[in-house]
Write a protein that holds these residues in place. Structure first.
Motif, mmCIF file in Angstrom:
data_model
loop_
_atom_site.group_PDB
_atom_site.id
_atom_site.type_symbol
_atom_site.label_atom_id
_atom_site.label_comp_id
_atom_site.label_asym_id
_atom_site.label_seq_id
_atom_site.Cartn_x
_atom_site.Cartn_y
_atom_site.Cartn_z
ATOM 1 N N GLU A 5 0.832 -1.206 0.000
ATOM 2 C CA GLU A 5 0.000 0.000 0.000
ATOM 3 C C GLU A 5 0.863 1.251 0.000
ATOM 4 O O GLU A 5 0.573 2.215 -0.709
ATOM 5 N N GLU A 8 2.446 1.754 -3.451
ATOM 6 C CA GLU A 8 1.471 2.316 -4.394
ATOM 7 C C GLU A 8 1.255 3.801 -4.124
ATOM 8 O O GLU A 8 1.141 4.606 -5.054
ATOM 9 N N LYS A 11 4.180 5.603 -5.566
ATOM 10 C CA LYS A 11 4.095 5.610 -7.028
ATOM 11 C C LYS A 11 3.130 6.687 -7.499
ATOM 12 O O LYS A 11 3.413 7.421 -8.451
ATOM 13 N N TYR A 42 8.959 -0.953 -7.641
ATOM 14 C CA TYR A 42 8.981 -0.181 -8.876
ATOM 15 C C TYR A 42 10.354 0.280 -9.327
ATOM 16 O O TYR A 42 10.513 0.730 -10.454
#
Length: 69
Positions: A5, A8, A11, A42
């Motif tokens: 979480e 994300e 990101k 990522y």
């Protein structure tokens, strides 16, 4: 342990904030070892950090001039 979480969230921050013109923040952390959650999923060592809109005070972040071309 990677927090998906949070990765994300970072990101989304990276995708929605304007980058600097001549400087890029590079991550030196290793995936699944000493990098942040964003690095684990990522990015990775030698790739761009999630924070590109200004200085980042992470010990694994290095500022470099963007290469021309």
């Amino acid at each position: 342990m990677t927090n998906f979480e949070n990765a994300e969230r970072l990101k989304i921050y990276n995708d929605t904030h304007k980058t600097r013109k001549n400087i890029v923040n590079i991550c030196t952390g290793k995936r699944n070892w000493n990098g942040c959650d964003y690095c684990d999923i990522y990015s990775g060592s030698g790739l761009e950090c999630w924070k590109q809109d200004g200085k980042h005070n992470c010990v694994r972040c290095q500022e470099r001039e963007k290469s021309v071309g």
